[in-house]
Design a protein around this motif. Sequence first.
Motif, PDB file in Angstrom:
ATOM      1  N   ARG A 110       0.836  -1.213   0.000  1.00 54.01           N
ATOM      2  CA  ARG A 110       0.000   0.000   0.000  1.00 54.01           C
ATOM      3  C   ARG A 110       0.861   1.249   0.000  1.00 54.01           C
ATOM      4  NH1 ARG A 110      -4.348  -1.348   4.756  1.00 54.01           N
ATOM      5  NH2 ARG A 110      -5.935  -2.444   3.531  1.00 54.01           N
ATOM      6  N   GLN A 111       1.850   1.262   0.895  1.00 55.01           N
ATOM      7  CA  GLN A 111       2.703   2.442   1.026  1.00 55.01           C
ATOM      8  C   GLN A 111       3.420   2.726  -0.287  1.00 55.01           C
ATOM      9  OE1 GLN A 111       2.605   4.185   3.751  1.00 55.01           O
ATOM     10  NE2 GLN A 111       4.256   5.665   3.445  1.00 55.01           N
ATOM     11  N   ALA A 112       3.867   1.662  -0.957  1.00 56.59           N
ATOM     12  CA  ALA A 112       4.573   1.825  -2.226  1.00 56.59           C
ATOM     13  C   ALA A 112       3.622   2.091  -3.382  1.00 56.59           C
ATOM     14  CB  ALA A 112       5.400   0.577  -2.516  1.00 56.59           C
ATOM     15  N   GLY A 113       2.364   1.709  -3.235  1.00 54.62           N
ATOM     16  CA  GLY A 113       1.415   1.853  -4.326  1.00 54.62           C
ATOM     17  C   GLY A 113       1.727   0.911  -5.468  1.00 54.62           C
ATOM     18  N   CYS A 114       2.077  -0.336  -5.148  1.00 48.72           N
ATOM     19  CA  CYS A 114       2.450  -1.312  -6.180  1.00 48.72           C
ATOM     20  C   CYS A 114       1.278  -1.602  -7.110  1.00 48.72           C
ATOM     21  CB  CYS A 114       2.934  -2.605  -5.543  1.00 48.72           C
ATOM     22  SG  CYS A 114       4.544  -2.449  -4.735  1.00 48.72           S
ATOM     23  N   SER A 115       1.570  -1.682  -8.401  1.00 49.71           N
ATOM     24  CA  SER A 115       0.530  -2.015  -9.375  1.00 49.71           C
ATOM     25  C   SER A 115       0.555  -3.486  -9.750  1.00 49.71           C
ATOM     26  CB  SER A 115       0.701  -1.164 -10.632  1.00 49.71           C
ATOM     27  OG  SER A 115       1.960  -1.417 -11.235  1.00 49.71           O
ATOM     28  N   LEU A 116       1.669  -4.145  -9.462  1.00 55.20           N
ATOM     29  CA  LEU A 116       1.821  -5.556  -9.829  1.00 55.20           C
ATOM     30  C   LEU A 116       2.674  -6.233  -8.767  1.00 55.20           C
ATOM     31  CD1 LEU A 116       1.209  -7.439 -12.371  1.00 55.20           C
ATOM     32  CD2 LEU A 116       3.579  -7.018 -13.022  1.00 55.20           C
TER      33      LEU A 116
END
Length: 594
Positions: A110-116
């Motif tokens: 969440r903190q990184a905002g990962c898309s994959l």
Amino acid sequence: MSQVRTLTASLDAVAHRTDTGYSHLVQEKEPAKFVAYAEIARRARRFGAALQAAGVRRGDRVGLILPDSSEFVDAIFGAMYAGAIAVPVYPPMNLGQFEAYLGNTTHILRQAGCSLLVTDSKVRPILGKLMSSVPSVRSVEVYQSFVKQVDERAAPIGVDVKPEDVAFLQFTSGSTSRPKGVTLTHANLIANIEAIGGAAGLQIPEEAYGVSWLPLYHDMGLIGFVFTPIHYRVKGVTFISPLMFLKRPSVWLRQLSERKAMITFAPNFAYGLATTRIKEHELQGVDLSHLRVAGCGAEPIQYETLKAFAERYAPYGFKRTAFLPCYGMAEHSLAVTFVGLDDDLKADRVDPEALAQGEAKPAADGADAVQVVCCGRSFPGHELRIADADGQALPEGRVGQIELRGPSVMQGYWNDAERTAAALKDGWLATGDLGYLKGGELYVCGRIKDLIIIHGRNYHPQDLEWQASQVEGVRRGNVIAFGLHDPQIGRERVIVAAEVRSPEAGDELREKIVARILEALALKVDEVVLLPPGSLPKTSSGKLQRSKTAELFRSGALGKGAGQAGTLDLLKHLATSRWNYIKASFGSRGDSDE
């Protein structure tokens, strides 16, 4: 100094080499799997192309949960080739900590905002919950099937990787707080790599060979043994499964011998483990005379531990001058200080009472003393100072916060302006670590948050923990000391929590611990908590969590369950459990929480 300014350019520079590369030892009785630099480059480009085909664009964050070290190397370079930002995440360790693992992993993604998110076929089934709890993650892919979606010779299109681009996010291990995403550019990493291997560092030649059992999802393993060797185009590195090392530490020494390795690094506990757990018959034919650098960092360095290792392995060719104590943290990419090559192991004998008052005063001959190991000097082009609470520089011999400035310092914490502002002030990085300078060299004392303050005196928990660990029956390296304010007595209560070998240990052992600390440090411990193995909480990288231990003690939950994954006991359990495919186990110091 090299003109290569990005990690992708470093790999491109060796992409023609088929005779040098990395070897991955997964099973002790099976040969290591060799992957040439040329093959790493080809597979990394293929992974980058697969990311683009899946819709990943420049600047997108991609989570990597890959226990296999070979796949991990390919994937992190592949993400860079695609212009994406890799987010390494430690693999799950044991079923008992599954909910805690998912909570931590969810926070990171969440903190990184990962898309994959890319993982392997064995981890993938347990990550289903992440899809609903992390909306930004569009899909969770299995590495092997993911790369097969593109041609073997495919490569990313239209990406010009620049030095100012973010290379990856190194999430801290969270020993004192929730993991924070340290933002590192290619320029940060190249600056630190060139400091590590340059004239004031290891002076790494191309014929150098390294051996490491450190996991690759933390900075000492990743930057120290993946990025740095490629940048210096060295002969090669052998990666040992961390689980294999912890089950049989002799594998580490045997690989050092067989490969005629020049360089290795490990935390303090590893040298202690190798000293006490390896039997003589396991050392037949071992020759450590080629070892030029035995680096030690990642946790408080104990002089007696290294001294004992040197004495044990002198008959096998180990030279005490090979020890290279160092200080580092993720917020400074990796390394901050090194001692000089071929310098003898050195410790400062300090009066414990003076140290409690903030002064590193030499102990009198024959008097009790705290041995503080010298960690060397900062690198050219980098600055280090010791500062007081107001940010004013302190003279040599005075204890204060270690502060850093230079090209290796992070850009900040990803998506966390408040913590970034607290850590970076006027260009200086506040490490949260305490230390002092002597002759221009750094001596590290501990963490500011961990200080135990009694009647105006500052006691470092590491000193209490070391003394308690010397008591027969206590598991060395498995002790946590902390203070809790008690309004009824008007001061902090001093608590020592120790894992013990025998469940029958009781009042006699408690009394011995109290007496040992009182005699050595003139400090009366208020309470000793004896615990079975595996009880103390640890981070994913195996570091003791003092704040978590204090929280569990305060709530009455300490000792009610096993400590977090990463402990030797849990790893031994994994070896015979349904989770034995997980190979990662311990990381380096690398962040300010250590």
